[in-house]
Design a protein around this motif. Structure first.
Motif, PDB file in Angstrom:
ATOM      1  N   GLN A 148       0.802  -1.212   0.000  1.00 22.62           N
ATOM      2  CA  GLN A 148       0.000   0.000   0.000  1.00 22.62           C
ATOM      3  C   GLN A 148       0.842   1.273   0.000  1.00 22.62           C
ATOM      4  OE1 GLN A 148       0.289  -2.106   2.514  1.00 22.62           O
ATOM      5  NE2 GLN A 148       0.148  -1.158   4.517  1.00 22.62           N
ATOM      6  N   PHE A 149       2.168   1.162  -0.037  1.00 23.90           N
ATOM      7  CA  PHE A 149       3.019   2.339  -0.015  1.00 23.90           C
ATOM      8  C   PHE A 149       3.482   2.735  -1.420  1.00 23.90           C
ATOM      9  CE2 PHE A 149       4.078   0.906   4.432  1.00 23.90           C
ATOM     10  CZ  PHE A 149       3.455   1.976   5.046  1.00 23.90           C
ATOM     11  N   LYS A 150       3.611   4.050  -1.615  1.00 21.54           N
ATOM     12  CA  LYS A 150       4.216   4.567  -2.842  1.00 21.54           C
ATOM     13  C   LYS A 150       5.727   4.630  -2.640  1.00 21.54           C
ATOM     14  CE  LYS A 150       0.223   7.495  -3.867  1.00 21.54           C
ATOM     15  NZ  LYS A 150      -0.283   8.872  -4.024  1.00 21.54           N
ATOM     16  N   THR A 151       6.487   4.005  -3.543  1.00 19.97           N
ATOM     17  CA  THR A 151       7.948   3.958  -3.394  1.00 19.97           C
ATOM     18  C   THR A 151       8.677   4.677  -4.516  1.00 19.97           C
ATOM     19  OG1 THR A 151       8.026   1.801  -4.497  1.00 19.97           O
ATOM     20  CG2 THR A 151       7.836   1.790  -2.095  1.00 19.97           C
ATOM     21  N   TRP A 152       8.038   4.860  -5.661  1.00 18.48           N
ATOM     22  CA  TRP A 152       8.684   5.539  -6.781  1.00 18.48           C
ATOM     23  C   TRP A 152       8.143   6.962  -6.905  1.00 18.48           C
ATOM     24  CZ3 TRP A 152      12.698   3.839  -9.680  1.00 18.48           C
ATOM     25  CH2 TRP A 152      13.026   2.470  -9.611  1.00 18.48           C
ATOM     26  N   SER A 153       9.025   7.890  -7.297  1.00 17.03           N
ATOM     27  CA  SER A 153       8.606   9.275  -7.489  1.00 17.03           C
ATOM     28  C   SER A 153       9.521   9.947  -8.509  1.00 17.03           C
ATOM     29  CB  SER A 153       8.629  10.043  -6.166  1.00 17.03           C
ATOM     30  OG  SER A 153       9.936  10.049  -5.613  1.00 17.03           O
ATOM     31  N   ILE A 154       9.021  11.028  -9.086  1.00  7.62           N
ATOM     32  CA  ILE A 154       9.829  11.858  -9.982  1.00  7.62           C
ATOM     33  C   ILE A 154       9.768  13.284  -9.471  1.00  7.62           C
ATOM     34  CG2 ILE A 154       9.508  10.385 -12.003  1.00  7.62           C
ATOM     35  CD1 ILE A 154       7.376  12.339 -12.963  1.00  7.62           C
ATOM     36  N   GLY A 155      10.812  14.051  -9.718  1.00  8.26           N
ATOM     37  CA  GLY A 155      10.855  15.428  -9.231  1.00  8.26           C
ATOM     38  C   GLY A 155      11.426  16.364 -10.269  1.00  8.26           C
ATOM     39  N   TYR A 175      14.785  14.463 -11.487  1.00  4.79           N
ATOM     40  CA  TYR A 175      15.294  13.256 -10.830  1.00  4.79           C
ATOM     41  C   TYR A 175      14.222  12.181 -10.756  1.00  4.79           C
ATOM     42  CZ  TYR A 175      13.079  14.916  -6.459  1.00  4.79           C
ATOM     43  OH  TYR A 175      12.195  15.346  -5.504  1.00  4.79           O
ATOM     44  N   ILE A 176      14.690  10.943 -10.612  1.00  3.69           N
ATOM     45  CA  ILE A 176      13.852   9.767 -10.364  1.00  3.69           C
ATOM     46  C   ILE A 176      14.334   9.145  -9.061  1.00  3.69           C
ATOM     47  CG2 ILE A 176      13.105   7.517 -11.200  1.00  3.69           C
ATOM     48  CD1 ILE A 176      13.700   8.481 -14.029  1.00  3.69           C
ATOM     49  N   LYS A 177      13.389   8.815  -8.170  1.00  7.49           N
ATOM     50  CA  LYS A 177      13.779   8.311  -6.848  1.00  7.49           C
ATOM     51  C   LYS A 177      13.031   7.028  -6.527  1.00  7.49           C
ATOM     52  CE  LYS A 177      12.118   9.774  -2.958  1.00  7.49           C
ATOM     53  NZ  LYS A 177      11.673  10.562  -1.812  1.00  7.49           N
ATOM     54  N   ASN A 178      13.722   6.080  -5.887  1.00  5.96           N
ATOM     55  CA  ASN A 178      13.110   4.848  -5.386  1.00  5.96           C
ATOM     56  C   ASN A 178      13.341   4.786  -3.878  1.00  5.96           C
ATOM     57  OD1 ASN A 178      11.978   2.350  -5.000  1.00  5.96           O
ATOM     58  ND2 ASN A 178      13.636   1.203  -5.945  1.00  5.96           N
ATOM     59  N   GLN A 179      12.241   4.838  -3.104  1.00  8.02           N
ATOM     60  CA  GLN A 179      12.324   4.799  -1.638  1.00  8.02           C
ATOM     61  C   GLN A 179      12.400   3.338  -1.208  1.00  8.02           C
ATOM     62  OE1 GLN A 179      12.209   7.883  -0.001  1.00  8.02           O
ATOM     63  NE2 GLN A 179      12.894   6.825   1.829  1.00  8.02           N
ATOM     64  N   LEU A 180      13.597   2.881  -0.827  1.00  2.73           N
ATOM     65  CA  LEU A 180      13.794   1.474  -0.476  1.00  2.73           C
ATOM     66  C   LEU A 180      13.241   1.145   0.898  1.00  2.73           C
ATOM     67  CD1 LEU A 180      17.421   1.006  -1.829  1.00  2.73           C
ATOM     68  CD2 LEU A 180      15.266   0.498  -2.979  1.00  2.73           C
ATOM     69  N   THR A 181      13.403   2.025   1.857  1.00  2.00           N
ATOM     70  CA  THR A 181      12.878   1.865   3.220  1.00  2.00           C
ATOM     71  C   THR A 181      12.336   3.222   3.642  1.00  2.00           C
ATOM     72  OG1 THR A 181      14.816   2.539   4.511  1.00  2.00           O
ATOM     73  CG2 THR A 181      14.813   0.275   3.649  1.00  2.00           C
ATOM     74  N   PRO A 182      11.644   3.298   4.792  1.00  2.00           N
ATOM     75  CA  PRO A 182      11.179   4.610   5.233  1.00  2.00           C
ATOM     76  C   PRO A 182      12.302   5.622   5.425  1.00  2.00           C
ATOM     77  CG  PRO A 182      10.034   2.893   6.432  1.00  2.00           C
ATOM     78  CD  PRO A 182      11.108   2.210   5.644  1.00  2.00           C
ATOM     79  N   SER A 183      13.542   5.166   5.618  1.00  2.00           N
ATOM     80  CA  SER A 183      14.641   6.087   5.913  1.00  2.00           C
ATOM     81  C   SER A 183      15.649   6.245   4.782  1.00  2.00           C
ATOM     82  CB  SER A 183      15.394   5.616   7.175  1.00  2.00           C
ATOM     83  OG  SER A 183      14.542   5.578   8.284  1.00  2.00           O
TER      84      SER A 183
END
Length: 439
Positions: A31-38, A68-76
């Motif tokens: 249920q979490f969003k992990t990919w984003s663009i900025g 940029y393109i970002k992948n959030q691997l963990t909350p931190s």
């Protein structure tokens, strides 16, 4: 000197990556969003407040922009691929902060066209502003990485003003930065950042001097767009989630204890009510509650009120005929029969149809079998006792309305003869019943 600070930054970057891997046990949930663009834009400058010698005394701010393109691997921890373009400019129109004046420099100004900068960085969330909220609205982060920068520098010669453009080159670059991020909505963030980019070269400004690596700053503001469904993993707080789970477990345990105590009290009251209802001191088959002639001798035939009666001579009948009208009276009594929850006490709304059954038994001298049934909720012992006592309660009521007690048989079968499934509320409701059989 050129590689000294790169080694230091490499150690720091390695530490960030190891920290991210250590936290990778917190795998993102679906249920979490992990990919984003900025996208962002801001100011490019050719000198860093961190100190060090620079080849030009007067640095100027120029427009820069990035994606940029970002992948959030963990909350931190996240990995971020950045691309930046713009120009970096400077000249010697002013003295250095120390008061020294540039002399003998081959160039009086420069303009470096940052054709592209492509870097991969690890970003570590330093703090979420509210530790005990599972979804935060603001955070601080730090980043470090490595990549390539492609630039083309134009210098203006001192004295003559002649401009010379050097060929475009690729150089290794290490970006180190900090930033603050604010969650505007579940899919959009406002991002403020500042990155110092250490170039593995001394000619980023077109001049070889001081034998030190050049560097440039990028201070920016922009928007980040989270992709997918659910909440953003970057603003999720595992500490708050763990705290909430512990609190929920405590509340559940307290609620279960309270329910158990209430059930114990209810069971005790139920046993007391059942004992009072079924008590028959003289053993004549009529409970004391309905017995108008207590203390009759053992074996005495009594009427529905518990008083002795003279039995008529036995009559031999060839066949008992039960009509459809008789069955309807019994069917109505069954459908309207209700007891207090968990008790054998008949509710008053059932009296009218039971009175018609009693009148039918008196009028036609029928025999009646009462069979009590329950669902499988609760213990078998309690269900067997409750089904028997409910059947006995119906018998006592019919006897109190004049029916012959000797012609009424009351039996309890507990949960042993279900007519529907016990896996649904509707099925359990059908299984809680008292069946009437005329014969």
């Amino acid at each position: 000197m050129k590689l000294h600070y790169l080694k230091t930054l490499s150690v720091a970057l390695t530490g960030i990556f190891i920290g991210g891997i250590a936290q990778a046990q917190e795998n993102p949930k679906p249920q979490f969003k992990t990919w984003s663009i900025g996208v962002n834009a801001g100011a490019l400058t050719g000198v860093s407040p961190l100190g060090g010698k620079n080849d030009f005394s007067n640095w100027k701010s120029s427009f820069g922009y990035g994606l940029y393109i970002k992948n959030q691997l963990t909350p931190s921890f996240s990995l971020r691929l950045d691309g930046v373009r713009g120009k970096v400019k400077g000249d010697n129109s002013e003295p250095f902060n120390s008061g020294a004046v540039i002399t003998g420099s081959p160039a009086s100004a420069y303009s470096t066209d940052l054709r592209y900068s492509a870097t991969l960085s690890g970003a570590l969330n330093l703090v979420n502003w509210s530790m005990f909220k599972q979804q935060n609205n603001a955070q601080l982060y730090a980043s470090a990485g490595a990549g390539l920068v492609n630039f083309e520098t134009t210098t203006t010669a001192t004295g003559s003003g002649v401009q010379t453009t050097n060929a475009a080159v690729n150089k290794f670059v290490v970006p180190v930065g900090v930033g603050a991020k604010f969650r505007l909505s579940e899919g959009v963030n406002f991002d403020l950042g500042w990155t110092i980019n250490f170039v593995d070269a001394d000619n980023f400004d077109g001049v070889y001097a001081n034998n030190n690596n050049d560097k440039y700053n990028y201070a920016y503001a922009g928007l980040e767009f989270a992709l997918g469904k659910g909440k953003q993993l970057a603003f999720y707080s595992p500490v708050a989630a763990t705290y909430q789970e512990a609190l929920d477990a405590k509340n559940t345990a307290n609620s279960l204890r309270s329910d158990l105590d209430a059930q114990k009290a209810e069971n005790a009251k139920l046993r007391s009510d059942i004992n009072d209802l079924s008590k028959d001191s003289d053993g004549d088959g009529v409970p004391d509650k309905f017995d108008k002639c207590p203390g009759t001798p053992a074996g005495t035939v009594v009427d529905g009120s518990g008083c002795p009666i003279k039995l008529p001579a036995p009559q031999v009948t060839e066949k008992v005929i039960v009509t459809e009208a008789d069955r309807k009276i019994v069917k109505d009594a069954i459908s309207n029969l209700e007891f207090d929850l968990g008790k054998a006490t008949i509710r008053s709304k059932s009296y009218a149809t039971l009175d018609r059954v009693a009148a039918l038994l008196v009028e036609k001298n029928f025999s009646l079998k009462l069979a009590g049934h329950t669902d499988n909720t609760g213990s078998r012992e309690l269900n067997m006792r409750l089904s028997k006592e409910r059947a006995e309660s119906v018998k006592s009521y019919l006897v109190s309305r004049g029916a012959n007690a000797s012609r009424i048989e009351a039996t309890g079968y507990g949960p042993d003869q279900p007519i529907a499934t016990n896996k649904t509320a509707a099925g359990r409701q059908q299984n809680r019943r008292v069946e009437f059989t005329l014969y």
